[in-house]
Design a protein around this motif. Structure first.
Motif, PDB file in Angstrom:
ATOM      1  N   VAL A 100       0.841  -1.199   0.000  1.00  0.00           N
ATOM      2  CA  VAL A 100       0.000   0.000   0.000  1.00  0.00           C
ATOM      3  C   VAL A 100       0.875   1.246   0.000  1.00  0.00           C
ATOM      4  CG1 VAL A 100      -1.632   1.346   1.399  1.00  0.00           C
ATOM      5  CG2 VAL A 100      -2.020  -1.097   1.025  1.00  0.00           C
ATOM      6  N   LEU A 101       1.938   1.248   0.805  1.00  0.00           N
ATOM      7  CA  LEU A 101       2.846   2.392   0.837  1.00  0.00           C
ATOM      8  C   LEU A 101       3.519   2.596  -0.524  1.00  0.00           C
ATOM      9  CD1 LEU A 101       4.237   4.607   2.499  1.00  0.00           C
ATOM     10  CD2 LEU A 101       5.992   2.902   3.069  1.00  0.00           C
ATOM     11  N   LEU A 102       3.970   1.490  -1.121  1.00  0.00           N
ATOM     12  CA  LEU A 102       4.607   1.568  -2.439  1.00  0.00           C
ATOM     13  C   LEU A 102       3.643   2.119  -3.484  1.00  0.00           C
ATOM     14  CD1 LEU A 102       7.258   0.821  -3.934  1.00  0.00           C
ATOM     15  CD2 LEU A 102       6.175  -1.360  -4.469  1.00  0.00           C
ATOM     16  N   MET A 103       2.407   1.648  -3.482  1.00  0.00           N
ATOM     17  CA  MET A 103       1.411   2.136  -4.439  1.00  0.00           C
ATOM     18  C   MET A 103       1.085   3.602  -4.199  1.00  0.00           C
ATOM     19  SD  MET A 103       0.782  -0.014  -6.723  1.00  0.00           S
ATOM     20  CE  MET A 103      -0.536   0.902  -7.469  1.00  0.00           C
ATOM     21  N   TRP A 108       1.346   9.019  -6.159  1.00  0.00           N
ATOM     22  CA  TRP A 108       1.728  10.399  -5.906  1.00  0.00           C
ATOM     23  C   TRP A 108       2.713  10.875  -6.978  1.00  0.00           C
ATOM     24  CZ3 TRP A 108       6.570  12.395  -4.676  1.00  0.00           C
ATOM     25  CH2 TRP A 108       6.593  13.756  -4.335  1.00  0.00           C
ATOM     26  N   GLY A 109       3.712  10.027  -7.265  1.00  0.00           N
ATOM     27  CA  GLY A 109       4.698  10.382  -8.285  1.00  0.00           C
ATOM     28  C   GLY A 109       4.077  10.539  -9.659  1.00  0.00           C
ATOM     29  N   THR A 110       3.190   9.628 -10.015  1.00  0.00           N
ATOM     30  CA  THR A 110       2.498   9.712 -11.300  1.00  0.00           C
ATOM     31  C   THR A 110       1.680  10.992 -11.378  1.00  0.00           C
ATOM     32  OG1 THR A 110       2.369   7.301 -11.388  1.00  0.00           O
ATOM     33  CG2 THR A 110       0.887   8.510 -12.835  1.00  0.00           C
ATOM     34  N   ASP A 111       0.998  11.330 -10.298  1.00  0.00           N
ATOM     35  CA  ASP A 111       0.197  12.552 -10.257  1.00  0.00           C
ATOM     36  C   ASP A 111       1.075  13.783 -10.450  1.00  0.00           C
ATOM     37  OD1 ASP A 111      -2.272  14.070  -9.704  1.00  0.00           O
ATOM     38  OD2 ASP A 111      -1.202  14.656  -7.873  1.00  0.00           O
TER      39      ASP A 111
END
Length: 127
Positions: A100-103, A108-111
């Motif tokens: 969940v943390l990785l996703m 966030w990075g993709t956004d």
């Protein structure tokens, strides 16, 4: 064809029993609300009595017996389950939290990348 046909035919007496059981539940709920000026114990007792009567009536119907057999089989099946140890459960939980943390970081990075591409490069809306 199977040698054990499933009996799904319900007799009229079974239908009457189920209808009476439903009426008992409704009577218990109605009693609970009609007795709104009485103490909570009295109101809860009316509800519980209605439910107990409904279960007692339904228990004698074919549908009630089938449900009881289903419940017994369910309990037998849960006894066959191999439950994880505390250590295994903690490890599985840690893996789930890690994923969940990785996703969350990935999304966030993709956004942020899409925000940069869309607003800064394409639209030219620099902050």
């Amino acid at each position: 064809m199977s040698n054990h046909p499933v009996e799904t035919v319900s007799t009229s007496s079974d239908k009457v029993k189920v209808a009476l059981a439903i009426c008992a539940v409704i009577a218990g709920v109605v009693g609970f609300y009609i007795l709104s000026d009485k103490p909570t114990l009295v109101r809860a007792s009316a509800l519980v009595v209605g439910l107990v009567v409904a279960v007692a009536i339904a228990w004698t119907s074919e549908a009630g017996r089938q449900f009881l057999e289903f419940a017994r089989e369910s309990v037998r099946e849960t006894k066959k389950v191999v439950w994880p140890t505390r250590k295994e459960a903690m490890q599985i939980t840690a893996v789930v939290f890690g994923f969940v943390l990785l996703m969350a970081i990935f999304l966030w990075g993709t956004d942020k990348i899409l925000e940069f591409v869309l607003y800064d490069l394409i639209l030219g809306w620099k902050k």
